[in-house]
Design a protein around this motif. Sequence first.
Motif, PDB file in Angstrom:
ATOM      1  N   GLY A  61       0.792  -1.222   0.000  1.00 31.30           N
ATOM      2  CA  GLY A  61       0.000   0.000   0.000  1.00 31.30           C
ATOM      3  C   GLY A  61       0.825   1.273   0.000  1.00 31.30           C
ATOM      4  N   THR A  62       2.141   1.152   0.180  1.00 35.48           N
ATOM      5  CA  THR A  62       3.019   2.317   0.093  1.00 35.48           C
ATOM      6  C   THR A  62       3.080   2.768  -1.361  1.00 35.48           C
ATOM      7  OG1 THR A  62       4.354   1.545   1.957  1.00 35.48           O
ATOM      8  CG2 THR A  62       5.347   3.200   0.491  1.00 35.48           C
ATOM      9  N   ARG A  63       2.935   4.064  -1.578  1.00 35.84           N
ATOM     10  CA  ARG A  63       2.946   4.596  -2.944  1.00 35.84           C
ATOM     11  C   ARG A  63       3.883   5.802  -3.017  1.00 35.84           C
ATOM     12  NH1 ARG A  63      -2.370   2.710  -2.033  1.00 35.84           N
ATOM     13  NH2 ARG A  63      -3.082   4.641  -1.045  1.00 35.84           N
ATOM     14  N   PHE A  64       4.601   5.896  -4.136  1.00 34.68           N
ATOM     15  CA  PHE A  64       5.617   6.940  -4.312  1.00 34.68           C
ATOM     16  C   PHE A  64       5.432   7.582  -5.678  1.00 34.68           C
ATOM     17  CE2 PHE A  64      10.116   8.007  -5.599  1.00 34.68           C
ATOM     18  CZ  PHE A  64      10.283   9.079  -4.725  1.00 34.68           C
ATOM     19  N   LEU A  65       5.341   8.915  -5.701  1.00 31.69           N
ATOM     20  CA  LEU A  65       5.082   9.666  -6.925  1.00 31.69           C
ATOM     21  C   LEU A  65       6.209  10.662  -7.185  1.00 31.69           C
ATOM     22  CD1 LEU A  65       3.092  10.650  -9.219  1.00 31.69           C
ATOM     23  CD2 LEU A  65       2.141  12.219  -7.504  1.00 31.69           C
ATOM     24  N   VAL A  66       6.695  10.690  -8.442  1.00 32.94           N
ATOM     25  CA  VAL A  66       7.690  11.677  -8.865  1.00 32.94           C
ATOM     26  C   VAL A  66       7.138  12.421 -10.065  1.00 32.94           C
ATOM     27  CG1 VAL A  66      10.031  12.086  -9.695  1.00 32.94           C
ATOM     28  CG2 VAL A  66       9.599  10.228  -8.087  1.00 32.94           C
ATOM     29  N   GLN A  67       7.162  13.752  -9.994  1.00 36.79           N
ATOM     30  CA  GLN A  67       6.707  14.592 -11.097  1.00 36.79           C
ATOM     31  C   GLN A  67       7.867  15.484 -11.527  1.00 36.79           C
ATOM     32  OE1 GLN A  67       3.478  16.383  -8.853  1.00 36.79           O
ATOM     33  NE2 GLN A  67       1.949  15.152  -9.947  1.00 36.79           N
ATOM     34  N   GLU A  68       8.353  15.272 -12.751  1.00 43.56           N
ATOM     35  CA  GLU A  68       9.463  16.068 -13.259  1.00 43.56           C
ATOM     36  C   GLU A  68       9.057  17.525 -13.398  1.00 43.56           C
ATOM     37  OE1 GLU A  68      12.527  16.275 -17.096  1.00 43.56           O
ATOM     38  OE2 GLU A  68      10.825  14.898 -17.124  1.00 43.56           O
ATOM     39  N   GLN A  69       9.980  18.419 -13.036  1.00 45.14           N
ATOM     40  CA  GLN A  69       9.735  19.851 -13.127  1.00 45.14           C
ATOM     41  C   GLN A  69      10.810  20.504 -13.985  1.00 45.14           C
ATOM     42  OE1 GLN A  69       6.934  21.166 -11.839  1.00 45.14           O
ATOM     43  NE2 GLN A  69       6.409  19.118 -11.090  1.00 45.14           N
ATOM     44  N   LYS A  70      10.437  21.510 -14.733  1.00 43.43           N
ATOM     45  CA  LYS A  70      11.372  22.207 -15.602  1.00 43.43           C
ATOM     46  C   LYS A  70      12.128  23.269 -14.813  1.00 43.43           C
ATOM     47  CE  LYS A  70      12.530  22.777 -20.066  1.00 43.43           C
ATOM     48  NZ  LYS A  70      13.008  21.689 -20.945  1.00 43.43           N
ATOM     49  N   GLY A  71      13.450  23.209 -14.829  1.00 45.96           N
ATOM     50  CA  GLY A  71      14.266  24.243 -14.218  1.00 45.96           C
ATOM     51  C   GLY A  71      14.392  24.167 -12.711  1.00 45.96           C
ATOM     52  N   ARG A  72      13.864  23.121 -12.097  1.00 49.92           N
ATOM     53  CA  ARG A  72      14.026  22.952 -10.646  1.00 49.92           C
ATOM     54  C   ARG A  72      13.926  21.472 -10.300  1.00 49.92           C
ATOM     55  NH1 ARG A  72       9.230  22.064  -7.894  1.00 49.92           N
ATOM     56  NH2 ARG A  72       7.274  22.634  -8.946  1.00 49.92           N
ATOM     57  N   SER A  73      14.140  21.159  -9.026  1.00 48.37           N
ATOM     58  CA  SER A  73      14.097  19.765  -8.590  1.00 48.37           C
ATOM     59  C   SER A  73      12.708  19.161  -8.803  1.00 48.37           C
ATOM     60  CB  SER A  73      14.469  19.665  -7.108  1.00 48.37           C
ATOM     61  OG  SER A  73      15.769  20.152  -6.887  1.00 48.37           O
ATOM     62  N   ASP A  74      12.684  17.877  -9.088  1.00 52.19           N
ATOM     63  CA  ASP A  74      11.409  17.186  -9.262  1.00 52.19           C
ATOM     64  C   ASP A  74      10.618  17.184  -7.963  1.00 52.19           C
ATOM     65  OD1 ASP A  74      12.346  16.639 -11.779  1.00 52.19           O
ATOM     66  OD2 ASP A  74      12.745  14.522 -11.410  1.00 52.19           O
ATOM     67  N   ASP A  75       9.292  17.152  -8.090  1.00 54.39           N
ATOM     68  CA  ASP A  75       8.427  17.003  -6.922  1.00 54.39           C
ATOM     69  C   ASP A  75       8.319  15.516  -6.591  1.00 54.39           C
ATOM     70  OD1 ASP A  75       7.927  19.713  -6.691  1.00 54.39           O
ATOM     71  OD2 ASP A  75       6.101  19.643  -7.899  1.00 54.39           O
ATOM     72  N   LYS A  76       8.488  15.176  -5.297  1.00 55.69           N
ATOM     73  CA  LYS A  76       8.416  13.790  -4.862  1.00 55.69           C
ATOM     74  C   LYS A  76       7.471  13.693  -3.667  1.00 55.69           C
ATOM     75  CE  LYS A  76      13.361  13.348  -5.861  1.00 55.69           C
ATOM     76  NZ  LYS A  76      13.696  14.773  -5.710  1.00 55.69           N
ATOM     77  N   PHE A  77       6.575  12.712  -3.709  1.00 51.07           N
ATOM     78  CA  PHE A  77       5.607  12.515  -2.635  1.00 51.07           C
ATOM     79  C   PHE A  77       5.528  11.030  -2.301  1.00 51.07           C
ATOM     80  CE2 PHE A  77       4.257  16.030  -5.342  1.00 51.07           C
ATOM     81  CZ  PHE A  77       4.051  17.064  -4.429  1.00 51.07           C
ATOM     82  N   ILE A  78       5.310  10.736  -1.025  1.00 49.70           N
ATOM     83  CA  ILE A  78       5.168   9.342  -0.620  1.00 49.70           C
ATOM     84  C   ILE A  78       3.944   9.196   0.285  1.00 49.70           C
ATOM     85  CG2 ILE A  78       6.662   9.506   1.437  1.00 49.70           C
ATOM     86  CD1 ILE A  78       7.739   6.695   0.581  1.00 49.70           C
ATOM     87  N   TYR A  79       3.232   8.094   0.088  1.00 48.84           N
ATOM     88  CA  TYR A  79       2.106   7.769   0.961  1.00 48.84           C
ATOM     89  C   TYR A  79       2.479   6.521   1.749  1.00 48.84           C
ATOM     90  CZ  TYR A  79      -2.384   6.050   2.634  1.00 48.84           C
ATOM     91  OH  TYR A  79      -3.401   5.593   3.435  1.00 48.84           O
ATOM     92  N   LEU A  80       2.469   6.653   3.084  1.00 47.20           N
ATOM     93  CA  LEU A  80       2.746   5.527   3.971  1.00 47.20           C
ATOM     94  C   LEU A  80       1.452   5.134   4.665  1.00 47.20           C
ATOM     95  CD1 LEU A  80       6.081   6.849   5.521  1.00 47.20           C
ATOM     96  CD2 LEU A  80       5.817   5.099   3.756  1.00 47.20           C
ATOM     97  N   PRO A  81       0.986   3.895   4.468  1.00 49.84           N
ATOM     98  CA  PRO A  81      -0.284   3.456   5.074  1.00 49.84           C
ATOM     99  C   PRO A  81      -0.340   3.654   6.585  1.00 49.84           C
ATOM    100  CG  PRO A  81       0.483   1.842   3.481  1.00 49.84           C
ATOM    101  CD  PRO A  81       1.589   2.832   3.647  1.00 49.84           C
ATOM    102  N   SER A  82       0.811   3.508   7.256  1.00 48.36           N
ATOM    103  CA  SER A  82       0.827   3.657   8.714  1.00 48.36           C
ATOM    104  C   SER A  82       0.491   5.074   9.141  1.00 48.36           C
ATOM    105  CB  SER A  82       2.194   3.257   9.271  1.00 48.36           C
ATOM    106  OG  SER A  82       3.224   4.059   8.692  1.00 48.36           O
TER     107      SER A  82
END
Length: 257
Positions: free
Chosen positions: A86-107
Amino acid sequence: MIKKKTAITALIFAVTINLFALDGREIMQKAEDSVKVDSTHALVQMSLTDKNNKESVRILEMFEAKDKNGLSQSLIIFHKPASVAGTRFLVQEQKGRSDDKFIYLPSLKRVRRIAASEGGQSFMGSDFSYDDMSTRDIDEDTHTLLREEKYNGQDCYVVQSIPKNLKEAQYQLRISWVRKDNFMPVRVELYETKDRLKKVLTIEKLEKIDGVWTPIITKMENITDKHSTTLTMQKVEYNKKLPDALFTQKFLETGRL
């Protein structure tokens, strides 16, 4: 006369080769462009091996596609074992800056943004960091062709990459072995400092699937910790339509489209 002609021919050949020789940046650009697909969907086994050769196995699903601006977005969902399911990890590439990264932890039952300062931390206890799971723009580094040599029987370019902004980089130096025939990087040495090797990434099995060169077995070895992580593709498909809603914080939190 024959000798003179041979010498002139050799000179012309040498000049021609030099004119068409690739530099370090061009090689790394070709490496980045070597996989041209609209989307990827894969089932992957992640094996963690410690210094005592004790192994733990996880099963995860990976999705990747381009958004409307042509930027990469990827999602990882852990299915097994129960401790990470159920752990989920999302990366969204961004132009000219660091990518956005998000994580969902069921706990925790909530989505958490991964800060840029956390980029060097381990991703889910593996030998890949959060930054390793992200994209890196070609022009963030200075690339130099060091030499050409064989690696595992294949002709390769050996390219050194040094970040232009060392303060913001996880690695101070990378050396990549890029195959000449398909421009796939098959070995990458990652240096903590310019003389201290931290990790080694190797492609241990490479196959062509649906016309796409695909790393079937990828190993990241942490030299310092004597620990390694191996990713094995159990199933992969390309160019299938993936819902845009997959790559959102809403899906990350709910797991539902």
